[in-house]
Design a protein around this motif. Structure first.
Motif, short mmCIF file in Angstrom:
data_model
loop_
_atom_site.label_atom_id
_atom_site.label_comp_id
_atom_site.label_asym_id
_atom_site.label_seq_id
_atom_site.Cartn_x
_atom_site.Cartn_y
_atom_site.Cartn_z
N TRP A 234 -13.13 1.28 3.92
CA TRP A 234 -11.67 1.35 4.27
C TRP A 234 -11.46 1.14 5.77
O TRP A 234 -10.84 0.08 6.06
CB TRP A 234 -11.15 2.73 3.88
CG TRP A 234 -11.14 2.65 2.23
CD1 TRP A 234 -11.93 3.07 1.31
CD2 TRP A 234 -9.84 2.57 1.60
NE1 TRP A 234 -11.59 3.01 -0.03
CE2 TRP A 234 -9.88 2.75 0.22
CE3 TRP A 234 -8.73 2.22 1.82
CZ2 TRP A 234 -9.08 2.65 -0.74
CZ3 TRP A 234 -7.71 2.17 0.99
CH2 TRP A 234 -7.75 2.30 -0.10
N THR A 235 -11.73 2.18 6.46
CA THR A 235 -11.17 2.19 7.94
C THR A 235 -11.73 0.73 8.60
O THR A 235 -10.95 0.09 9.58
CB THR A 235 -11.53 3.51 8.48
OG1 THR A 235 -10.84 4.69 7.85
CG2 THR A 235 -10.93 3.59 10.01
N TRP B 162 0.78 -1.07 0.12
CA TRP B 162 0.14 0.13 -0.13
C TRP B 162 0.79 1.20 0.20
O TRP B 162 0.44 2.42 0.02
CB TRP B 162 -0.98 0.21 1.19
CG TRP B 162 -1.88 -0.88 1.14
CD1 TRP B 162 -2.30 -2.20 1.75
CD2 TRP B 162 -3.07 -0.88 0.22
NE1 TRP B 162 -3.25 -2.77 1.63
CE2 TRP B 162 -4.11 -2.13 0.59
CE3 TRP B 162 -3.55 -0.14 -0.43
CZ2 TRP B 162 -5.10 -2.32 -0.26
CZ3 TRP B 162 -4.74 -0.33 -1.24
CH2 TRP B 162 -5.56 -1.26 -0.97
N ALA C 42 -4.69 12.56 1.48
CA ALA C 42 -4.31 11.28 1.15
C ALA C 42 -3.21 10.77 1.96
O ALA C 42 -3.44 9.77 2.66
CB ALA C 42 -4.02 11.07 -0.46
N ALA D 256 -0.01 2.55 -3.36
CA ALA D 256 -1.40 2.47 -3.91
C ALA D 256 -2.17 3.09 -2.95
O ALA D 256 -3.26 3.76 -3.41
CB ALA D 256 -1.71 0.98 -3.73
N GLU D 257 -2.23 3.20 -1.83
CA GLU D 257 -3.16 3.90 -0.86
C GLU D 257 -3.17 5.59 -0.79
O GLU D 257 -4.35 6.21 -1.17
CB GLU D 257 -3.25 3.54 0.66
CG GLU D 257 -4.26 4.24 1.49
CD GLU D 257 -4.52 3.57 2.51
OE1 GLU D 257 -5.39 4.41 3.38
OE2 GLU D 257 -3.76 2.87 3.39
N ALA E 10 -3.76 7.80 4.72
CA ALA E 10 -2.90 6.60 4.70
C ALA E 10 -2.28 6.25 6.03
O ALA E 10 -1.93 5.09 6.46
CB ALA E 10 -1.87 6.66 3.60
N HIS F 149 -4.40 5.08 8.87
CA HIS F 149 -4.56 3.62 8.70
C HIS F 149 -3.63 2.88 9.15
O HIS F 149 -3.83 1.61 9.69
CB HIS F 149 -4.80 3.23 7.19
CG HIS F 149 -6.39 3.72 6.86
ND1 HIS F 149 -6.86 4.14 5.67
CD2 HIS F 149 -7.67 3.75 7.72
CE1 HIS F 149 -8.17 4.45 5.54
NE2 HIS F 149 -8.67 4.46 6.66
N TYR G 29 -10.11 -2.23 7.63
CA TYR G 29 -8.87 -2.05 8.22
C TYR G 29 -8.78 -2.84 9.52
O TYR G 29 -8.26 -3.44 9.91
CB TYR G 29 -8.27 -0.90 7.96
CG TYR G 29 -7.19 -0.58 6.72
CD1 TYR G 29 -6.48 -1.67 6.26
CD2 TYR G 29 -7.29 0.69 6.29
CE1 TYR G 29 -5.81 -1.25 5.28
CE2 TYR G 29 -6.40 0.83 5.12
CZ TYR G 29 -5.64 0.07 4.65
OH TYR G 29 -4.80 0.16 3.53
N VAL H 227 -3.94 -2.75 -8.30
CA VAL H 227 -3.13 -2.21 -7.03
C VAL H 227 -1.92 -3.13 -6.82
O VAL H 227 -0.93 -2.28 -6.68
CB VAL H 227 -4.14 -2.52 -5.74
CG1 VAL H 227 -3.32 -2.13 -4.53
CG2 VAL H 227 -5.33 -1.58 -6.07
N SER I 283 -4.53 6.43 -4.21
CA SER I 283 -5.92 6.03 -4.50
C SER I 283 -6.91 7.24 -3.80
O SER I 283 -7.77 7.71 -4.45
CB SER I 283 -6.24 4.89 -3.56
OG SER I 283 -5.73 3.72 -4.18
N HIS I 284 -6.38 7.71 -2.74
CA HIS I 284 -7.15 8.91 -2.03
C HIS I 284 -6.80 10.35 -2.82
O HIS I 284 -7.86 11.03 -2.63
CB HIS I 284 -6.75 8.96 -0.52
CG HIS I 284 -7.06 7.66 0.17
ND1 HIS I 284 -8.07 6.77 -0.11
CD2 HIS I 284 -6.02 7.13 1.37
CE1 HIS I 284 -7.91 5.92 0.88
NE2 HIS I 284 -6.73 5.97 1.50
#
Length: 561
Positions: free
Chosen positions: A326-327, A111, A139, A114-115, A143, A146, A330, A409, A118-119
């Motif tokens: 998402w969250t 990630w 973003a 990628a994360e 990230a 998370h 996670y 991803v 993505s955001h």
């Protein structure tokens, strides 16, 4: 079952071992034979959980973090997680690399690019335009939220509970031991065994999802390097090779196997991060690392308590909002790892104090995570086109990274490296790092599952440890071969549902720890000499200053110190 265990040469609790293995096999077969109905059932369960209990996950992790800070700063912070005279088994450096590599190393590789991208491309917060500077700042904050303090909180609380009750009171190396103050001798009965079986299943399925992601990323990297493709056969071959490596490490044991792989891997990961820093936009990234600290700290209070309560007012969102997918996912997924990571961290943290344990496990990996995301995330967004003016100036070359993330991803990291020098060499190094992280997570999980079955810190028979290592690889391989994407997707839905009872178990660790702390023989700590009574306006009968002796006052010896 006891006779069968003796016949097979196992050293384990037969009920826990055979029921865990049997449920795993039965579930995988059912998932393979009926992936659609099972996936739909668990998808509905996940939707209900994140819609109705998403707030519970968000509030719970914040409560855990607050409790950990209190425990570390309280008078119990100097209590050692071990018996009398215990001291740490590993140096600080080895301790950090082992807990990090056995934790979320694969997740950072997966990630890290990628994360944030993505955001950046699809901002989750309302009113933010994609690809703008505001989207980039949000973003990065999201990230790191998370995968920073809150993720390590989910690992630290169970780890502290395991280290306290297992290392300090010599209870069996099982999740049920944490609940001794609440269950008493019931930890050896049906309730305790049910807790241990659920923990084993959560660990196996949680690791299986990560191994599936890891094999997908390695396959994407090999395809970028050699054009091997990323189909089922390639993924299964990768799983087979790395499972053999993991099993070899399991046989070697914790010190010779896991410790060696962890130290090698963290060195390679740091070298890769430094390479990106030096060959990328160095000054921009150094400024970004510093600024990211401020972004994280300033946005953390809002993000930590945000649970998307107004999602229903926005028709473009799903019923449970962006954060539910998402969250909340996670936290539910991460908590399935908490028995594995918690017991593993407790095992390698014997002899450390509560304060040292909490702040070490919380802060050191979180700091590394922040620097990692700051370097990879900011550089990826700059390559993609950071800001509308920059994207307009870049023309057709803008959007390469965000397009790669949208397409695949697992391919994101390797598409990112195409913008740096020595692309084939660095992509190959990334494949090696992911592979070793993969093997380290697998062998760490196998050793912990074996401990849950034996109830002892000493490793079980070699063939017993090998069974769990092979089982993890086999579960992931069967899902890929027989059920394909439907199987992995269904398992991800299952993880969210399985995560709910494990999350509730971790919540109950707090009252258990509080009851354990209350039994500690710790008086108040007095620093310096007490003032004379006459200094407070009281005269002593003898006319002389009356001073209390300090030798017998203050902190009393603590068992284990």
């Amino acid at each position: 079952m006891e006779q069968l265990a003796r016949r097979l040469g196992l050293r384990t609790d037969p009920t826990i071992f055979f029921l865990s293995a049997g449920i795993t096999v039965a579930f995988v077969l059912a998932l393979v034979l009926l992936p659609g109905p099972i996936g739909a059932a668990f998808a509905a369960g996940r939707a209900w959980i994140v819609t109705n209990l998403g707030w519970f996950f968000v509030a719970g992790v914040n409560l855990w973090l607050g409790f950990l800070i209190w425990a570390a700063c309280s008078r119990y912070g100097h209590v050692r997680l071990g018996r009398e005279g215990a001291r740490p088994d590993y140096s600080n450096l080895s301790w950090f690399t082992m807990l990090f590599a056995g934790g979320i190393g694969t997740v950072l590789m997966f990630w890290g690019v990628a994360e944030p991208v993505s955001h950046f491309a699809a901002p989750p917060l309302p009113g933010v335009e994609p690809f703008t500077e505001e989207a980039a700042r949000d973003a990065m904050s999201i990230a790191i939220y998370h995968l920073g303090l809150h993720t390590w909180t989910i690992f630290t609380l169970p780890g502290l509970a395991f280290a306290y009750f297992i290392n300090r009171y010599d209870l069996p190396v099982r999740v049920s031991s944490v609940f001794y103050p609440l269950l008493g001798e019931g930890i050896h009965g049906p309730a305790g065994k049910a807790i241990d079986i659920a923990s084993i299943l959560g660990t196996l399925f949680g690791v299986a999802v990560s191994l599936g992601l890891g094999s997908s990323q390695i396959a994407a990297g090999l395809d970028a390097l050699f054009g091997t493709g990323d189909g089922v056969a390639v993924k299964v071959a990768i799983l087979a090779v790395l499972t053999v490596v993991a099993v070899g490490s399991i046989v070697a044991g914790l010190d010779a196997g896991v410790k060696l792989l962890s130290n090698i891997n963290i060195g390679l990961a740091v070298a890769l991060m430094v390479f990106v820093l030096v060959t990328g936009s160095t000054l921009f990234l150094l400024r970004g690392v510093v600024e990211t600290f401020g972004l994280y700290l300033s946005n953390l209070p809002h993000l930590a308590f945000w649970n998307d309560m107004l999602a229903d007012e926005n028709p473009s969102n799903e019923a449970w909002g962006w954060q539910g997918s998402w969250t909340v996912f996670y936290w539910a997924w991460t908590v399935t790892w908490s028995p594995f990571i918690g017991l593993f961290v407790a095992r390698i943290s014997r002899g450390r104090t509560i304060r040292e344990f909490v702040f070490g496990v919380l802060l050191a990996p979180s700091l590394f995570t922040l620097v990692w995301f700051a370097i990879f995330g900011w550089q990826a967004m700059e390559f993609d086109g950071l800001g509308l003016a920059a994207r307009e100036a870049m023309g057709a070359s803008a959007g390469q990274i965000s397009d790669a993330v949208a397409e695949s991803v697992p391919l994101a990291m390797f598409a990112f490296f195409e913008n740096l020098p020595w692309t084939p060499l660095i992509q190959g190094l990334a494949v090696v790092i992911v592979a070793i992280f993969f093997a380290t997570s697998s062998d760490s999980a196998s050793l912990v599952v074996d401990m849950l079955c034996t109830g002892a810190a000493e490793p079980g028979p070699v063939h017993q440890r090998v069974f769990w290592g092979a089982a993890e690889g086999l579960v992931a391989a069967m899902l890929i071969v027989l059920a394909g994407e439907a199987g992995l997707s269904a398992l991800q839905e299952v993880i969210t549902v399985v995560g709910l009872p494990i999350f509730a178990l971790v919540c109950m660790m707090i009252p258990s720890l509080i009851r354990g702390f209350a039994l500690e023989d710790i008086d108040h700590v007095t620093v310096g000499q007490r003032p004379a009574l006459e200094e407070f306006g009281h005269g002593a009968e003898s006319g002389a200053a009356v001073r209390e002796p300090v030798g017998d006052q203050g902190a009393q010896p603590v068992p284990g110190e």
